[in-house]
Scaffold this motif. Structure first.
Motif, PDB file in Angstrom:
ATOM      1  N   LEU A 181      -0.795  10.110   0.147  1.00 15.50           N
ATOM      2  CA  LEU A 181      -0.270   8.759   0.033  1.00 15.50           C
ATOM      3  C   LEU A 181       0.644   8.706  -1.187  1.00 15.50           C
ATOM      4  N   LEU A 182       1.864   8.192  -1.000  1.00 18.63           N
ATOM      5  CA  LEU A 182       2.805   8.069  -2.105  1.00 18.63           C
ATOM      6  C   LEU A 182       2.773   6.680  -2.723  1.00 18.63           C
ATOM      7  N   GLY A 183       2.228   5.702  -1.984  1.00 23.79           N
ATOM      8  CA  GLY A 183       2.103   4.356  -2.520  1.00 23.79           C
ATOM      9  C   GLY A 183       2.165   3.313  -1.432  1.00 23.79           C
ATOM     10  N   GLY A 193       9.021  -9.308   2.279  1.00 26.01           N
ATOM     11  CA  GLY A 193       7.608  -9.666   2.269  1.00 26.01           C
ATOM     12  C   GLY A 193       6.736  -8.765   3.123  1.00 26.01           C
ATOM     13  N   GLY A 194       7.323  -7.743   3.733  1.00 25.54           N
ATOM     14  CA  GLY A 194       6.545  -6.805   4.551  1.00 25.54           C
ATOM     15  C   GLY A 194       5.805  -5.800   3.683  1.00 25.54           C
ATOM     16  N   THR A 195       4.738  -5.258   4.211  1.00 22.22           N
ATOM     17  CA  THR A 195       3.965  -4.241   3.500  1.00 22.22           C
ATOM     18  C   THR A 195       4.415  -2.872   3.975  1.00 22.22           C
ATOM     19  N   ARG A 196       4.730  -2.007   3.023  1.00 19.23           N
ATOM     20  CA  ARG A 196       5.202  -0.660   3.325  1.00 19.23           C
ATOM     21  C   ARG A 196       4.323   0.357   2.613  1.00 19.23           C
ATOM     22  N   ALA A 197       4.152   1.488   3.273  1.00 15.84           N
ATOM     23  CA  ALA A 197       3.395   2.595   2.689  1.00 15.84           C
ATOM     24  C   ALA A 197       4.239   3.853   2.778  1.00 15.84           C
ATOM     25  N   VAL A 254       7.301  16.093   6.144  1.00 16.46           N
ATOM     26  CA  VAL A 254       7.692  14.729   6.498  1.00 16.46           C
ATOM     27  C   VAL A 254       7.410  13.828   5.306  1.00 16.46           C
ATOM     28  N   GLU A 255       8.362  13.003   5.003  1.00 18.29           N
ATOM     29  CA  GLU A 255       8.197  11.978   3.987  1.00 18.29           C
ATOM     30  C   GLU A 255       8.510  10.670   4.701  1.00 18.29           C
ATOM     31  N   ILE A 256       7.491   9.857   4.844  1.00 17.23           N
ATOM     32  CA  ILE A 256       7.557   8.692   5.703  1.00 17.23           C
ATOM     33  C   ILE A 256       7.367   7.402   4.911  1.00 17.23           C
ATOM     34  N   GLU A 257       8.240   6.440   5.160  1.00 15.45           N
ATOM     35  CA  GLU A 257       8.008   5.065   4.737  1.00 15.45           C
ATOM     36  C   GLU A 257       7.717   4.300   6.023  1.00 15.45           C
ATOM     37  N   ALA A 258       6.571   3.647   6.052  1.00 18.92           N
ATOM     38  CA  ALA A 258       6.148   2.958   7.266  1.00 18.92           C
ATOM     39  C   ALA A 258       5.915   1.481   6.960  1.00 18.92           C
ATOM     40  N   LEU A 259       6.250   0.637   7.930  1.00 19.12           N
ATOM     41  CA  LEU A 259       6.104  -0.810   7.814  1.00 19.12           C
ATOM     42  C   LEU A 259       4.853  -1.228   8.577  1.00 19.12           C
ATOM     43  N   LYS A 260       3.992  -1.995   7.915  1.00 12.47           N
ATOM     44  CA  LYS A 260       2.754  -2.434   8.547  1.00 12.47           C
ATOM     45  C   LYS A 260       3.077  -3.488   9.596  1.00 12.47           C
ATOM     46  N   GLU A 261       2.626  -3.244  10.847  1.00 10.55           N
ATOM     47  CA  GLU A 261       2.868  -4.172  11.938  1.00 10.55           C
ATOM     48  C   GLU A 261       1.695  -5.126  12.116  1.00 10.55           C
ATOM     49  N   ARG A 262       0.493  -4.652  11.916  1.00  6.52           N
ATOM     50  CA  ARG A 262      -0.702  -5.499  12.003  1.00  6.52           C
ATOM     51  C   ARG A 262      -1.870  -4.833  11.345  1.00  6.52           C
TER      52      ARG A 262
END
Length: 183
Positions: free
Chosen positions: A126-128, A135-139, A175-183
């Protein structure tokens, strides 16, 4: 690896990979140096459950989108001796198991390249986690694995004197991924 072991508990939910802020890349030996390449078109989702073994990853890569910063080499990699993008336009990964090992997480699953499916394991970090400007949550996640390209039917090569070959068999996938939380 940079990053911290993944804390699955605080990430529960479904995350969509944001390709504009992510990278799917590989390195392979060419003679005595490593050559890096990547893919410009890919997608996927990450589902994080309270219990890590119920979590999962599904991802697809458009094999024709390979980019090694050399147009001639890109055409060769798309060709029949390597990815065979015309016959196999997509490479995919679907996780089967997420487990904790030595303070980190390992994602095991089925990687399919050229229609050949093999079990591979990715070390996951986990990078953060943060809130974006909307206002979206990203990981951010980083994962890596090493595979044998010949096990996937990617056998193109050039023989060299002394029984050597031009291109190594071991490929490092990152892989270096930034992902947006959908639910």
């Amino acid at each position: 690896m940079i990053g911290t072991p993944v804390d699955i508990g605080r990430l529960t939910g479904v995350w969509r990979i944001d390709p504009a802020h992510s990278e799917v890349s590989f390195t392979v030996r060419h003679l005595m140096v490593r050559v890096r390449g990547g893919f410009t078109r890919f997608s996927g989702t990450i589902t994080v459950e309270d219990e890590p073994d119920r979590s999962g990853v599904r991802a697809q890569v458009d094999t024709a989108s390979v980019d090694t910063r050399n147009a001639r080499r890109d055409e060769q990699v798309r060709g029949a001796d390597f990815l065979d993008s015309e016959s196999h336009p997509t490479a995919s990964f679907e996780s089967a198991r997420v487990s904790r090992k030595d303070g980190r997480y390992v994602v095991e699953g089925q990687l399919t390249i050229r229609g050949e499916m093999r079990t591979v394991a990715f070390d996951l970090f986990l990078l953060g986690v943060d809130t974006d400007a909307s206002g979206g949550t990203r990981a951010g996640f980083r994962a890596y694995s090493r595979i044998s390209r010949s096990q996937f039917g990617v056998t193109g090569n050039v023989p060299l004197p002394g029984g050597r070959v031009l291109i190594g068999d071991t490929v490092t996938l990152e892989v270096e991924i930034e992902a947006l939380k959908e639910r």
